[in-house]
Design an enzyme around this catalytic site. Structure first.
Site, PDB file in Angstrom:
ATOM      1  N   ARG A 184       0.851  -1.189   0.000  1.00  0.00           N
ATOM      2  CA  ARG A 184       0.000   0.000   0.000  1.00  0.00           C
ATOM      3  C   ARG A 184       0.888   1.240   0.000  1.00  0.00           C
ATOM      4  O   ARG A 184       2.059   1.178   0.378  1.00  0.00           O
ATOM      5  CB  ARG A 184      -0.909   0.011   1.224  1.00  0.00           C
ATOM      6  CG  ARG A 184      -1.888  -1.166   1.313  1.00  0.00           C
ATOM      7  CD  ARG A 184      -2.725  -1.083   2.580  1.00  0.00           C
ATOM      8  NE  ARG A 184      -3.720  -2.150   2.662  1.00  0.00           N
ATOM      9  CZ  ARG A 184      -3.531  -3.309   3.284  1.00  0.00           C
ATOM     10  NH1 ARG A 184      -2.370  -3.537   3.898  1.00  0.00           N
ATOM     11  NH2 ARG A 184      -4.477  -4.228   3.314  1.00  0.00           N
ATOM     12  N   LYS A 208      -2.522  -2.358   7.754  1.00  0.00           N
ATOM     13  CA  LYS A 208      -3.674  -1.803   8.452  1.00  0.00           C
ATOM     14  C   LYS A 208      -3.882  -2.508   9.782  1.00  0.00           C
ATOM     15  O   LYS A 208      -3.666  -3.706   9.906  1.00  0.00           O
ATOM     16  CB  LYS A 208      -4.934  -1.959   7.581  1.00  0.00           C
ATOM     17  CG  LYS A 208      -4.948  -1.057   6.355  1.00  0.00           C
ATOM     18  CD  LYS A 208      -6.268  -1.190   5.619  1.00  0.00           C
ATOM     19  CE  LYS A 208      -6.348  -0.231   4.451  1.00  0.00           C
ATOM     20  NZ  LYS A 208      -7.626  -0.340   3.716  1.00  0.00           N
ATOM     21  N   HIS A 296      -2.087   2.591  -5.787  1.00  0.00           N
ATOM     22  CA  HIS A 296      -2.825   1.352  -5.519  1.00  0.00           C
ATOM     23  C   HIS A 296      -2.880   0.451  -6.746  1.00  0.00           C
ATOM     24  O   HIS A 296      -3.067  -0.764  -6.618  1.00  0.00           O
ATOM     25  CB  HIS A 296      -4.241   1.676  -5.045  1.00  0.00           C
ATOM     26  CG  HIS A 296      -4.942   0.502  -4.432  1.00  0.00           C
ATOM     27  ND1 HIS A 296      -4.692   0.065  -3.149  1.00  0.00           N
ATOM     28  CD2 HIS A 296      -5.872  -0.356  -4.937  1.00  0.00           C
ATOM     29  CE1 HIS A 296      -5.441  -0.993  -2.883  1.00  0.00           C
ATOM     30  NE2 HIS A 296      -6.162  -1.267  -3.957  1.00  0.00           N
ATOM     31  N   ARG A 299      -0.348  -2.209  -6.587  1.00  0.00           N
ATOM     32  CA  ARG A 299      -0.804  -3.288  -5.706  1.00  0.00           C
ATOM     33  C   ARG A 299      -1.848  -4.154  -6.414  1.00  0.00           C
ATOM     34  O   ARG A 299      -1.824  -5.380  -6.309  1.00  0.00           O
ATOM     35  CB  ARG A 299      -1.372  -2.655  -4.439  1.00  0.00           C
ATOM     36  CG  ARG A 299      -1.967  -3.613  -3.423  1.00  0.00           C
ATOM     37  CD  ARG A 299      -2.295  -2.820  -2.163  1.00  0.00           C
ATOM     38  NE  ARG A 299      -3.155  -3.539  -1.244  1.00  0.00           N
ATOM     39  CZ  ARG A 299      -2.730  -4.456  -0.377  1.00  0.00           C
ATOM     40  NH1 ARG A 299      -1.460  -4.782  -0.347  1.00  0.00           N
ATOM     41  NH2 ARG A 299      -3.567  -5.043   0.453  1.00  0.00           N
ATOM     42  N   HIS A 322      -4.821  -8.715   3.079  1.00  0.00           N
ATOM     43  CA  HIS A 322      -6.258  -8.445   3.085  1.00  0.00           C
ATOM     44  C   HIS A 322      -6.916  -9.172   4.251  1.00  0.00           C
ATOM     45  O   HIS A 322      -6.589 -10.330   4.530  1.00  0.00           O
ATOM     46  CB  HIS A 322      -6.915  -8.930   1.782  1.00  0.00           C
ATOM     47  CG  HIS A 322      -6.596  -8.081   0.591  1.00  0.00           C
ATOM     48  ND1 HIS A 322      -6.502  -8.576  -0.689  1.00  0.00           N
ATOM     49  CD2 HIS A 322      -6.354  -6.751   0.498  1.00  0.00           C
ATOM     50  CE1 HIS A 322      -6.218  -7.598  -1.529  1.00  0.00           C
ATOM     51  NE2 HIS A 322      -6.124  -6.484  -0.829  1.00  0.00           N
ATOM     52  N   TYR A 331      -9.649  -8.464  -7.138  1.00  0.00           N
ATOM     53  CA  TYR A 331      -8.517  -8.151  -8.008  1.00  0.00           C
ATOM     54  C   TYR A 331      -8.324  -9.231  -9.083  1.00  0.00           C
ATOM     55  O   TYR A 331      -7.416  -9.123  -9.902  1.00  0.00           O
ATOM     56  CB  TYR A 331      -7.235  -8.055  -7.197  1.00  0.00           C
ATOM     57  CG  TYR A 331      -7.200  -6.913  -6.201  1.00  0.00           C
ATOM     58  CD1 TYR A 331      -6.443  -5.778  -6.443  1.00  0.00           C
ATOM     59  CD2 TYR A 331      -7.909  -6.968  -5.006  1.00  0.00           C
ATOM     60  CE1 TYR A 331      -6.389  -4.736  -5.538  1.00  0.00           C
ATOM     61  CE2 TYR A 331      -7.869  -5.936  -4.091  1.00  0.00           C
ATOM     62  CZ  TYR A 331      -7.108  -4.827  -4.363  1.00  0.00           C
ATOM     63  OH  TYR A 331      -7.078  -3.807  -3.464  1.00  0.00           O
TER      64      TYR A 331
END
Length: 352
Positions: A184, A208, A296, A299, A322, A331
């Site tokens: 990210r 995150k 992004h 990614r 994720h 994706y």
């Protein structure tokens, strides 16, 4: 079809003007987010506050809004107002921020349990996008052009011989790691030299929610990183040209830092910001003649290419960090190609 807007129940002027003493739920909620998410979610909460207090000029900041007085009727009305103005993705992101700040209000004792659960139960808005599965993915040729643009020799000053600058080495490593490890924007910006394991060829990433993951560095990205580190730190390469252990003194050293005029690194500077990473990629895309893309998208390309190469969905999920496999599946480009292949087999009897 958009839902009709409901009038938002008015909050008491006293509640808005005089919030309860103590920490505001928005301050607590935003403090636990990554810097990039913090900006986005603060904007989402500001939108909610503006909807709830439409006559205020200016509307109250999220940190001053009386979230403890928020109720289920407010949540439903806000959802309807958002659905009229924004795409479903923006609506649901805003509602996610709302649920987060309401939870903090409940944990701080500013909301009763029943009020919290009823308000936080506001439903997401359903929708789909034709581009959601694929988005903007970079082709191999585009990635090569980007890195070549970074490594193109330039003259630091008028009359100097063209050289590959330290800034160029930095940007090549940034592109290579952004794609090669699927990082990210903020993960890329805040990497420390101490996050790198050059012997095992992997990087420890804090993503995150302060969750750590270990991501292998593929060969091309490793070579770009090694070449950059030879100008970023000292004592990198051993006598036989193999990478050696980095000195512990570099463990808290920012990996990517700004460059001065002439392309030399400012080695005492703090880490690049997420916005600086965006600017680097934008500039290099223009130089390389590559269509505009976001950090992004590197990614997105990483995850999509992993799946194209046969990686299991759960493995791709772990590498990307994720929380849900559903996010990783978004994706996956293989379904779109299967549709194209199926459609190409149709025989349309047109002889014009």
């Amino acid at each position: 079809m958009n839902e009709p807007t409901l009038p938002v129940p008015a909050l008491s002027p006293v509640e808005v003007a005089s919030p309860r003493p103590g920490p505001n739920p928005a301050t607590v909620y935003l403090a636990r987010l990554a810097p990039g998410s913090r900006r986005t979610m603060r904007g989402a909460l500001a939108t909610v506050a503006a909807i709830c207090v439409p006559d205020a000029a200016p509307p109250p900041a999220p940190e001053a809004f009386p979230w403890g007085s928020f109720r289920a009727e407010h949540a439903k009305a806000v959802r309807a107002a958002l659905a009229e103005r924004f795409k479903y993705t923006t609506v649901n992101k805003t509602l996610s921020a709302l649920r987060g700040v309401l939870r903090e209000a409940w944990e701080l004792g500013l909301m009763e349990t029943e009020h919290y659960h009823r308000a936080a139960a506001v439903r997401a808005v359903k929708g789909s996008s034709a581009s959601a599965a694929t988005g903007r993915s970079l082709a191999r040729g585009e990635l090569r052009a980007l890195i070549e643009a970074c490594l193109t020799p330039v003259s630091p000053r008028k009359g100097d011989a063209p050289i590959v600058t330290e800034k160029g080495q930095r940007d090549a490593a940034l592109v290579a790691l952004g794609y090669g490890c699927g990082l990210r924007r903020d993960e890329l910006a805040t990497l420390m030299v101490g996050n790198l394991d050059l012997v095992q060829r992997r990087v420890v990433v804090r993503g995150k929610g302060n969750k750590e993951r270990v991501v292998p560095i593929p060969p091309g990205a490793f070579h770009a990183l090694r070449d950059y580190l030879t100008v970023r730190v000292e004592g990198l390469v051993g006598a036989r040209g193999e990478p050696s252990l980095l000195s512990p003194i570099y463990s808290d050293t920012p990996l990517f830092v700004r460059a001065r005029r002439g392309g030399r690194l400012d080695r005492t500077a703090a880490s690049l910001t997420g916005q600086a990473v965006y600017h680097v990629l934008k500039t290099r895309a223009e130089e390389a003649g590559v269509d505009s893309f976001s950090p992004h998208d590197l990614r997105r390309s990483y995850v999509g290419d992993l799946l194209d190469e046969g990686a299991d969905l759960s493995v791709a999920q772990q590498l990307a960090g994720h929380a849900s496999p559903t996010t990783t599946a978004g994706y996956d480009r293989r379904g779109e190609r299967a549709k194209e292949q199926a459609a190409s087999r149709l025989d349309v009897p047109y002889d014009g």
